[in-house]
Design an enzyme around this catalytic site. Structure first.
Site, PDB file in Angstrom:
ATOM      1  N   SER A  59       0.815  -1.215   0.000  1.00  0.00           N
ATOM      2  CA  SER A  59       0.000   0.000   0.000  1.00  0.00           C
ATOM      3  C   SER A  59       0.848   1.265   0.000  1.00  0.00           C
ATOM      4  CB  SER A  59      -0.920   0.012   1.213  1.00  0.00           C
ATOM      5  OG  SER A  59      -1.711  -1.141   1.235  1.00  0.00           O
TER       6      SER A  59
HETATM    7  N1  SAH Z   1      -1.433  -4.664   4.178  1.00  0.00           N
HETATM    8  C1  SAH Z   1      -0.562  -4.739   3.015  1.00  0.00           C
HETATM    9  C2  SAH Z   1      -1.314  -4.502   1.724  1.00  0.00           C
HETATM   10  C3  SAH Z   1      -1.725  -5.755   1.142  1.00  0.00           C
HETATM   11  S1  SAH Z   1      -2.661  -5.699  -0.355  1.00  0.00           S
HETATM   12  C4  SAH Z   1       0.623  -3.789   3.166  1.00  0.00           C
HETATM   13  O1  SAH Z   1       0.970  -3.496   4.307  1.00  0.00           O
HETATM   14  O2  SAH Z   1       1.218  -3.372   2.184  1.00  0.00           O
HETATM   15  C5  SAH Z   1      -3.995  -6.751   0.114  1.00  0.00           C
HETATM   16  C6  SAH Z   1      -3.649  -8.168   0.481  1.00  0.00           C
HETATM   17  O3  SAH Z   1      -4.861  -8.801   0.908  1.00  0.00           O
HETATM   18  C7  SAH Z   1      -3.104  -9.026  -0.663  1.00  0.00           C
HETATM   19  O4  SAH Z   1      -1.850  -9.529  -0.327  1.00  0.00           O
HETATM   20  C8  SAH Z   1      -4.151 -10.137  -0.804  1.00  0.00           C
HETATM   21  O5  SAH Z   1      -3.584 -11.399  -1.136  1.00  0.00           O
HETATM   22  C9  SAH Z   1      -4.769 -10.170   0.575  1.00  0.00           C
HETATM   23  N2  SAH Z   1      -6.097 -10.765   0.685  1.00  0.00           N
HETATM   24  C10 SAH Z   1      -7.169 -10.628  -0.144  1.00  0.00           C
HETATM   25  N3  SAH Z   1      -8.212 -11.352   0.308  1.00  0.00           N
HETATM   26  C11 SAH Z   1      -7.793 -11.958   1.462  1.00  0.00           C
HETATM   27  C12 SAH Z   1      -8.417 -12.858   2.394  1.00  0.00           C
HETATM   28  N4  SAH Z   1      -9.680 -13.286   2.235  1.00  0.00           N
HETATM   29  N5  SAH Z   1      -7.689 -13.282   3.448  1.00  0.00           N
HETATM   30  C13 SAH Z   1      -6.412 -12.875   3.624  1.00  0.00           C
HETATM   31  N6  SAH Z   1      -5.767 -12.037   2.765  1.00  0.00           N
HETATM   32  C14 SAH Z   1      -6.455 -11.587   1.702  1.00  0.00           C
END
Ligand code: SAH
Length: 212
Positions: A59
Site C-alpha cells: 500500500s
Molecule cells: N497490508 C498490506 C497490503 C496488502 S494488499 C501492506 O501493508 O502493504 C492486500 C492483500 O490482501 C493481498 O496480499 C491479498 O492477497 C490479501 N487478501 C485478499 N483477500 C484476502 C483474504 N480473504 N484473506 C487474507 N488475505 C487476503
C-alpha cells in the site's frame, strides 16, 4: 532509509493528513525498503503503491498512515489485520499495539512477511497463512481490526470478532472501483458505521487460499 528519505516521507505524510505523532513515529521506525523486492528498493520511499509477489501490491504510505490513524490503536490492544501482503502495515501496527495477528491468503506472501518480521525482531506479530475473511475466531475478540482489501460490505464474521467498544476500519465498495473507508464501532446494542470520506483503491477481499 537515509535521513533524507525519512525527512521527505514525513513531510509528505503530514501534507496528506497523517498528523498523529504516535503514527508518524511508528512509520519512521518502519523502513518500507524492507518490504519491497530489490527491483523496487529505489522507489520504496515514494508515496505510491508498488508491486510485490503473487501479483499483489504494497500500500501507499499515506493511505497506510491515514488508516492507522483512523484505527486509533492503544498500547494494550490486540489487533487483527486481514491482508498482510509483505507485512508493512503489520510492522507499523506492532509499534502501536500489544499483539498483532495478520492473515494472508497467498502462502508465498505470508512466508515472506514472517521472514522479514523475524529478521527485524518484531516479535509481537503473528502471520497466519489462510483466508482472513472469516477472521481468527481462536484469538477473538479483538480491540481493533484493519482490513487492507476491499469488501462489498464489512464482513459479518469480522464484526462478530470485535470487542464491545472496539472498532474496525475497512475499505467498502465494489471491487476494482473506488472504495470508501468505513469505520465500524461495536457498541453495547449493535454497531455504529461512519464513512471516513476517504476514497481508496484496494485489491478485493477474495475468499479461499492460494499456494503461490
Ligand atoms: N497490508 C498490506 C497490503 C496488502 S494488499 C501492506 O501493508 O502493504 C492486500 C492483500 O490482501 C493481498 O496480499 C491479498 O492477497 C490479501 N487478501 C485478499 N483477500 C484476502 C483474504 N480473504 N484473506 C487474507 N488475505 C487476503
Amino acid at each position: 532509509m537515509t535521513p533524507e528519505d525519512t525527512m521527505r516521507m514525513l513531510v509528505t505524510l503530514r501534507s496528506r493528513g497523517v498528523t498523529e505523532p504516535r503514527v508518524l513515529t511508528a512509520m519512521e521506525r518502519t523502513d518500507r525498503g524492507d518490504y519491497v523486492s530489490d527491483t523496487f528498493k529505489a522507489r520504496a520511499y515514494e508515496d505510491v503503491p508498488l508491486p510485490i509477489a503473487s501479483g499483489q501490491t504494497i500500500s501507499q504510505p499515506s493511505v497506510v498512515g491515514r488508516m492507522t490513524q483512523a484505527l486509533n490503536v492503544q498500547p494494550r490492544d490486540k489487533v487483527l489485520e486481514v491482508g498482510t501482503g509483505t507485512g508493512y502495515q503489520a510492522a507499523i501496527l506492532s509499534h502501536l499495539g500489544r499483539r498483532i495477528y495478520t492473515v494472508e491468503r497467498h502462502r508465498a506472501l505470508a512466508r515472506i512477511a514472517t521472514e522479514t518480521h523475524v529478521r527485524l525482531g518484531l516479535t509481537n506479530i503473528t502471520v497466519i497463512s489462510g483466508d482472513g475473511s472469516h477472521g481468527l475466531p481462536e484469538q477473538a475478540p479483538f480491540d481493533r481490526i484493519l482490513v487492507t482489501a476491499a469488501a462489498e460490505d464489512p464482513p459479518g464474521p469480522l464484526l462478530a470478532q470485535l470487542r464491545e467498544g472496539g472498532s474496525m476500519v475497512v475499505p467498502v465498495g465494489v471491487s476494482d472501483h473506488m472504495q470508501q473507508l468505513v469505520i465500524v464501532t461495536r457498541t453495547a446494542s449493535g454497531y455504529d458505521y461512519e464513512d471516513l470520506n476517504m476514497p481508496v483503491r484496494f485489491v478485493p477481499l477474495v475468499e479461499g487460499v492460494e499456494h503461490g
